[in-house]
Every structure is written in C-alpha cells, then in structure tokens.
Design a protein around this motif. Structure first.
Motif, PDB file in Angstrom:
ATOM      1  N   SER A  41       6.102   7.882  14.711  1.00  0.00           N
ATOM      2  CA  SER A  41       6.287   8.268  13.249  1.00  0.00           C
ATOM      3  C   SER A  41       6.869   7.106  12.634  1.00  0.00           C
ATOM      4  O   SER A  41       6.512   6.852  11.086  1.00  0.00           O
ATOM      5  CB  SER A  41       7.220   9.505  13.083  1.00  0.00           C
ATOM      6  OG  SER A  41       8.703   9.115  13.706  1.00  0.00           O
ATOM      7  N   THR A  42       7.594   6.153  13.019  1.00  0.00           N
ATOM      8  CA  THR A  42       8.204   5.012  12.433  1.00  0.00           C
ATOM      9  C   THR A  42       6.782   4.120  12.079  1.00  0.00           C
ATOM     10  O   THR A  42       6.702   3.681  10.853  1.00  0.00           O
ATOM     11  CB  THR A  42       8.959   4.014  13.507  1.00  0.00           C
ATOM     12  OG1 THR A  42      10.093   4.878  13.432  1.00  0.00           O
ATOM     13  CG2 THR A  42       9.512   2.834  12.595  1.00  0.00           C
ATOM     14  N   CYS A  43       5.827   3.855  12.981  1.00  0.00           N
ATOM     15  CA  CYS A  43       4.802   3.147  12.446  1.00  0.00           C
ATOM     16  C   CYS A  43       3.761   3.781  11.396  1.00  0.00           C
ATOM     17  O   CYS A  43       3.512   2.875  10.592  1.00  0.00           O
ATOM     18  CB  CYS A  43       3.950   2.817  13.876  1.00  0.00           C
ATOM     19  SG  CYS A  43       4.447   1.893  15.065  1.00  0.00           S
ATOM     20  N   HIS A  44       3.805   5.014  11.561  1.00  0.00           N
ATOM     21  CA  HIS A  44       2.967   5.768  10.149  1.00  0.00           C
ATOM     22  C   HIS A  44       3.640   5.600   9.066  1.00  0.00           C
ATOM     23  O   HIS A  44       2.971   5.348   8.127  1.00  0.00           O
ATOM     24  CB  HIS A  44       2.920   7.391  10.853  1.00  0.00           C
ATOM     25  CG  HIS A  44       2.248   7.960   9.716  1.00  0.00           C
ATOM     26  ND1 HIS A  44       1.009   7.865   9.666  1.00  0.00           N
ATOM     27  CD2 HIS A  44       2.811   9.038   8.790  1.00  0.00           C
ATOM     28  CE1 HIS A  44       0.652   8.731   8.405  1.00  0.00           C
ATOM     29  NE2 HIS A  44       1.753   9.250   7.998  1.00  0.00           N
ATOM     30  N   LYS A  45       4.965   5.929   9.222  1.00  0.00           N
ATOM     31  CA  LYS A  45       5.824   5.435   7.924  1.00  0.00           C
ATOM     32  C   LYS A  45       5.672   4.089   7.370  1.00  0.00           C
ATOM     33  O   LYS A  45       5.631   3.816   5.965  1.00  0.00           O
ATOM     34  CB  LYS A  45       7.096   5.870   8.137  1.00  0.00           C
ATOM     35  CG  LYS A  45       8.009   5.625   6.974  1.00  0.00           C
ATOM     36  CD  LYS A  45       9.416   6.202   7.284  1.00  0.00           C
ATOM     37  CE  LYS A  45      10.425   5.924   5.929  1.00  0.00           C
ATOM     38  NZ  LYS A  45      11.733   6.341   6.290  1.00  0.00           N
ATOM     39  N   LEU A  46       5.624   3.078   8.255  1.00  0.00           N
ATOM     40  CA  LEU A  46       5.673   1.635   7.909  1.00  0.00           C
ATOM     41  C   LEU A  46       4.305   1.410   7.150  1.00  0.00           C
ATOM     42  O   LEU A  46       4.146   0.497   6.464  1.00  0.00           O
ATOM     43  CB  LEU A  46       5.820   0.883   8.923  1.00  0.00           C
ATOM     44  CG  LEU A  46       7.501   0.689   9.731  1.00  0.00           C
ATOM     45  CD1 LEU A  46       7.281  -0.245  10.789  1.00  0.00           C
ATOM     46  CD2 LEU A  46       8.290   0.465   8.476  1.00  0.00           C
ATOM     47  N   VAL A  47       3.371   2.092   7.905  1.00  0.00           N
ATOM     48  CA  VAL A  47       2.027   1.478   7.293  1.00  0.00           C
ATOM     49  C   VAL A  47       1.744   1.979   5.928  1.00  0.00           C
ATOM     50  O   VAL A  47       1.371   1.156   4.808  1.00  0.00           O
ATOM     51  CB  VAL A  47       0.695   2.291   8.034  1.00  0.00           C
ATOM     52  CG1 VAL A  47      -0.663   2.315   7.490  1.00  0.00           C
ATOM     53  CG2 VAL A  47       0.679   1.691   9.576  1.00  0.00           C
ATOM     54  N   LEU A  48       2.301   3.355   5.619  1.00  0.00           N
ATOM     55  CA  LEU A  48       2.195   3.927   4.204  1.00  0.00           C
ATOM     56  C   LEU A  48       3.000   3.197   3.190  1.00  0.00           C
ATOM     57  O   LEU A  48       2.508   2.926   2.009  1.00  0.00           O
ATOM     58  CB  LEU A  48       2.403   5.165   4.139  1.00  0.00           C
ATOM     59  CG  LEU A  48       1.474   6.338   5.143  1.00  0.00           C
ATOM     60  CD1 LEU A  48       1.890   7.766   5.024  1.00  0.00           C
ATOM     61  CD2 LEU A  48       0.125   6.124   4.607  1.00  0.00           C
ATOM     62  N   GLU A  49       4.255   2.821   3.708  1.00  0.00           N
ATOM     63  CA  GLU A  49       5.073   2.227   2.932  1.00  0.00           C
ATOM     64  C   GLU A  49       4.249   0.752   2.594  1.00  0.00           C
ATOM     65  O   GLU A  49       4.801   0.323   1.277  1.00  0.00           O
ATOM     66  CB  GLU A  49       6.438   1.804   3.511  1.00  0.00           C
ATOM     67  CG  GLU A  49       7.220   3.026   3.599  1.00  0.00           C
ATOM     68  CD  GLU A  49       8.656   3.030   4.167  1.00  0.00           C
ATOM     69  OE1 GLU A  49       8.977   2.032   4.466  1.00  0.00           O
ATOM     70  OE2 GLU A  49       9.575   3.958   4.056  1.00  0.00           O
ATOM     71  N   VAL A  50       4.180   0.041   3.479  1.00  0.00           N
ATOM     72  CA  VAL A  50       3.685  -1.416   3.173  1.00  0.00           C
ATOM     73  C   VAL A  50       2.433  -1.230   2.264  1.00  0.00           C
ATOM     74  O   VAL A  50       2.132  -2.072   1.457  1.00  0.00           O
ATOM     75  CB  VAL A  50       3.476  -2.121   4.437  1.00  0.00           C
ATOM     76  CG1 VAL A  50       2.849  -3.540   4.153  1.00  0.00           C
ATOM     77  CG2 VAL A  50       4.843  -2.464   5.098  1.00  0.00           C
ATOM     78  N   CYS A  51       1.463  -0.502   2.409  1.00  0.00           N
ATOM     79  CA  CYS A  51       0.284  -0.436   1.823  1.00  0.00           C
ATOM     80  C   CYS A  51       0.654   0.266   0.279  1.00  0.00           C
ATOM     81  O   CYS A  51       0.093  -0.336  -0.557  1.00  0.00           O
ATOM     82  CB  CYS A  51      -0.619   0.786   2.360  1.00  0.00           C
ATOM     83  SG  CYS A  51      -1.428   0.162   3.850  1.00  0.00           S
ATOM     84  N   SER A  52       1.774   0.958   0.308  1.00  0.00           N
ATOM     85  CA  SER A  52       2.083   1.280  -1.187  1.00  0.00           C
ATOM     86  C   SER A  52       2.775   0.117  -1.912  1.00  0.00           C
ATOM     87  O   SER A  52       2.507   0.065  -3.287  1.00  0.00           O
ATOM     88  CB  SER A  52       3.101   2.448  -1.154  1.00  0.00           C
ATOM     89  OG  SER A  52       3.744   2.740  -2.342  1.00  0.00           O
ATOM     90  N   ALA A  53       3.370  -0.541  -1.227  1.00  0.00           N
ATOM     91  CA  ALA A  53       3.857  -2.055  -1.730  1.00  0.00           C
ATOM     92  C   ALA A  53       2.923  -2.794  -1.999  1.00  0.00           C
ATOM     93  O   ALA A  53       2.884  -3.685  -3.135  1.00  0.00           O
ATOM     94  CB  ALA A  53       4.701  -2.524  -0.861  1.00  0.00           C
ATOM     95  N   ILE A  54       1.869  -3.244  -1.321  1.00  0.00           N
ATOM     96  CA  ILE A  54       0.580  -3.988  -1.413  1.00  0.00           C
ATOM     97  C   ILE A  54       0.205  -3.337  -2.859  1.00  0.00           C
ATOM     98  O   ILE A  54      -0.498  -4.287  -3.662  1.00  0.00           O
ATOM     99  CB  ILE A  54      -0.460  -3.991  -0.414  1.00  0.00           C
ATOM    100  CG1 ILE A  54       0.347  -4.500   0.787  1.00  0.00           C
ATOM    101  CG2 ILE A  54      -1.741  -4.534  -0.992  1.00  0.00           C
ATOM    102  CD1 ILE A  54      -0.675  -4.562   1.901  1.00  0.00           C
ATOM    103  N   LYS A  55      -0.263  -2.219  -3.194  1.00  0.00           N
ATOM    104  CA  LYS A  55      -0.869  -1.628  -4.250  1.00  0.00           C
ATOM    105  C   LYS A  55       0.149  -1.854  -5.427  1.00  0.00           C
ATOM    106  O   LYS A  55      -0.325  -2.363  -6.459  1.00  0.00           O
ATOM    107  CB  LYS A  55      -0.902  -0.031  -4.137  1.00  0.00           C
ATOM    108  CG  LYS A  55      -1.493   0.464  -5.529  1.00  0.00           C
ATOM    109  CD  LYS A  55      -1.439   1.911  -5.145  1.00  0.00           C
ATOM    110  CE  LYS A  55      -1.781   2.674  -6.698  1.00  0.00           C
ATOM    111  NZ  LYS A  55      -0.949   2.424  -7.742  1.00  0.00           N
ATOM    112  N   ASP A  56       1.488  -1.678  -5.411  1.00  0.00           N
ATOM    113  CA  ASP A  56       2.375  -1.750  -6.386  1.00  0.00           C
ATOM    114  C   ASP A  56       2.708  -3.352  -6.919  1.00  0.00           C
ATOM    115  O   ASP A  56       2.619  -3.640  -8.160  1.00  0.00           O
ATOM    116  CB  ASP A  56       3.533  -1.003  -6.334  1.00  0.00           C
ATOM    117  CG  ASP A  56       3.698   0.338  -6.383  1.00  0.00           C
ATOM    118  OD1 ASP A  56       2.500   0.987  -6.667  1.00  0.00           O
ATOM    119  OD2 ASP A  56       4.288   1.030  -5.587  1.00  0.00           O
TER     120      ASP A  56
END
Length: 399
Positions: free
Chosen positions: A137-152
């Motif tokens: 679940s940590t990996c899943h969370k990291l993927v979404l957080e980093v992708c969101s940061a890339i977008k922003d």
C-alpha cells in the motif's frame, strides 16, 4: 464521467481521502510476554509497541549508488541519472516527508524511483514492493503522490501550448517535413486498456479492439498534439473507449480554445478519424482519388507520422500503458498525464529509447458522421494540394 477527464490546461487535482491500514507494519496490543519480548513494560503495565516488518532494500540500494553505470540505470528507469536527479530536485518540495518518532520517511529519490519503475515496467505492486523493500500500500500511495506532483509541478513547465515564437519555429519545421504551411501540431488519439469498470461499463467497451484481438477489451482514450520533435503540447485524457476520435476532440479543452480563436490561421493535422475544420487538416477520404489528392495525402502522412512515432515511444517507455492496470479508473488520468510529462522530459533531454521497446500503434479510425465542417477549409485544402504538386513538393511513391 467528467471526473475522468484530464486536460493539461483546465483540470485541477482532486483531493480524495484514502482509507486503509499501511501494510508496512502491524500494531500489536500484546498482553503477555510469552514467546518473546512483545511489549514495552513500565510501572503502569503493558504498553503499545510498533512492529516494523523488515524488508530487503538491496535491489534499490544497488541503483541508488553513485557508482552504478549510466547504461544500467537507464535500462532500469528509461532515463539517465542526470535526468532522474533533475526530476527528484524539482519534486522535492512537493513529495518530501519528515521523519516521525515511529519511523523514518521514505527518501525523495526512493519515492520517485518507485513511481518511475512502476510506470516503466508495469510491474504489479507486489513485485514493486519486494524490489524497494516497502509495503504494497505504501508503493501504491507513492505512485499516486508522485504522479500528482508531476502534474502539479512539472506539467506547467514541460507540457504547455507553445508561445508565438515557438509556433513560428514549429510551423517552419513542419513545412520543411511536408511542404504544407502553417502546421503547428500533429494530432493522434490512442487507447489505454483497462479492467472492465463496475459503473457505465458499456461506455468503456472498445468494439474495434475487441474485433481485432478477438477478446473483450475496455479502454480510455489519450488524445495528444505534438510538435515537430514529438513533444506533447496538449493532451486530453480519460474519455471512454467507445468514443470515436471526433467526439473525443469535441470534448477536449483544445477544441474550446480553438473555437475561441487560439488556432486562427494555423492547422493541426489529424488522421481520417477527425473532421475537416477551420483548424483541423485531414487527408482526402473519398474513393478514386486524383493524383493531386494522393500526393497531398502522402504529405499529410509525413506529418501524422510524427505524432504516431511519439505515441510509439510513449508506450514503449512506459510499459504500464500497454497492459490493463490495477489502478482505479478515477486515478488513471493523473497517472497517464504523468507519463506524457515524463515522455516530454526525456525527449527534451535527448534520452534515447531502445528500439526493441518501441510499440507500434494501430489505427482504428472511424470516419466521422459529419466529416466536413468547413467549406472554407475544403477550398484551402484543394489549393494546398494543387500548390504542392505544382511546385514539385508532393511525393510520388503512390505511383
């Protein structure tokens, strides 16, 4: 349905609360010490103790060393070490977390690496977890957080509509490729496979892919416009796979901006799945074409090849786009948008892609119900086709 749409200009990141227990540890409320020391005792009785599951990080430690070779690193993450460091530095303020009394935060480099590895390989979260020594679940969370940061953080810098000066350069380069003047972009729409959604499943059913592959397929669309180098200048992501190209275009922010005058006097070249409009230039589609029309179509294909090749490299670099993902449908647009941004960074920095990884994109264009939207554009196309042949700019391979 609108929540699934991701345009690079007008969509804001959605805030969602995520529930669930982190799988990286267990909380044991032990009442006895039999079988091992499981409590921290004091005069007040048993106390709560945090158990952290030990996981090996040897695989990641190997790639995190300074002495890892450039080729080895690039093969793993689809980019060189300097490009990776650039991304980490630009995202640090957004993705860095502070250590707590209970545990140390995952370092920024490891956070970014988890995301890029997952996008580059499409590996399951279970395997990503083993490689990086982190919870699933940590990996899943990291993927979404980093992708969101890339977008922003990175999208406004690396994926944007060109300014007037860049437009002149792009137009000149496309004219040197095709002989067609005032072309500012090459447009293509591809499909990303998904698991059948639980809601509105028929909208995501992709009949064309199903018929071709002889198995049921569901998908979402990615419409992209690229410049002469294959760098995305506009993306529209997330509309259901049952939509033909012309309907996806009409739903995009690009369409709204074009109707507002953004593309007055210039062309975006699209395939036969798009209509001929005041700003969209497409090939001749009727049977029994003249030599002039054949020659014009050949030059249109030269421009379209730029966007098709860009999507081939996009899907080749980020293998997660080739297979049905474990992600929820509402998370997909941000992840797919991050892939487009990372593609641009790699292209702008001259990152090569292994030829064996390049994926051939398959056309399944459907002719629009209303293929002609502008009589003025019809005359303009005829004039361009005549001038190309008259000035010996048109190709002759059709002969």
């Amino acid at each position: 349905m609108k929540d699934d749409i991701f345009n690079n200009t007008d969509t804001k990141p959605t805030q969602r609360k995520r529930k669930g227990v982190e799988l990286g540890y267990d909380l044991n409320l032990a009442t006895s010490s039999s079988g091992g020391d499981t409590t921290e005792k004091s005069g007040d009785g048993p106390q709560r103790r945090l158990w952290v599951k030990n996981r090996s990080q040897d695989w990641w430690d190997k790639y995190n060393r300074e002495d890892v070779s450039e080729d080895e690193f690039r093969k793993a993450f689809q980019m060189g070490k300097q490009t990776f460091d650039l991304i980490c530095n630009e995202l640090t303020a957004s993705v860095a977390k502070e250590n707590t009394m209970l545990r140390d935060a995952v370092p920024v480099r490891q956070r970014v690496a988890v995301c890029i590895w997952r996008l580059a390989t499409g590996e399951s979260l279970r395997l990503v977890s083993k490689r990086f020594g982190l919870g699933i679940s940590t990996c899943h969370k990291l993927v979404l957080e980093v992708c969101s940061a890339i977008k922003d953080v990175l999208m406004p810098k690396y994926l944007q509509w060109p300014n007037h000066e860049s437009i002149r350069v792009i137009s000149s380069e496309f004219e040197s490729i095709s002989g067609i003047p005032n072309v500012v972009g090459s447009m293509y729409t591809t499909h990303i496979p998904i698991i059948a959604p639980k809601v509105n499943v028929s909208a995501y059913f992709n009949k064309r892919h199903t018929d071709r592959k002889q198995k049921t397929c569901y998908s979402v669309t990615v419409q992209g416009v690229v410049d002469h180098t294959g760098v995305f200048t506009d993306v529209c992501i997330g509309w259901p796979g049952s939509m033909p190209d012309d309907q996806v275009l009409e739903k995009s922010a690009l369409y709204q901006r074009a109707n507002g005058g953004l593309l007055k006097g210039v062309w975006i070249v699209g395939g036969s799945g798009y209509p001929l409009m005041d700003w969209v230039l497409v090939p001749y589609k009727q049977p029994h074409l003249t030599w002039t029309q054949h020659a014009f179509n050949e030059k249109i294909d030269d421009v379209l090849k730029v966007s098709k090749d860009a999507f081939s490299r996009l899907k080749g670099r980020w293998s997660c786009l080739q297979k049905r993902t474990e992600m929820k449908l509402q998370d997909l647009p941000v992840v797919l948008g991050a892939c487009c941004v990372l593609h641009n960074i790699c292209e702008l920095r001259g990152e090569e892609i292994e030829p064996s990884l390049i994926v051939e994109v398959v056309d399944d264009e459907m002719v629009p119900e209303i293929a002609l939207r502008s009589e003025t554009s019809l005359k303009a196309r005829d004039s361009m086709a005549h001038n190309l042949l008259h000035h010996n700019h048109a190709g002759t391979s059709f002969l």
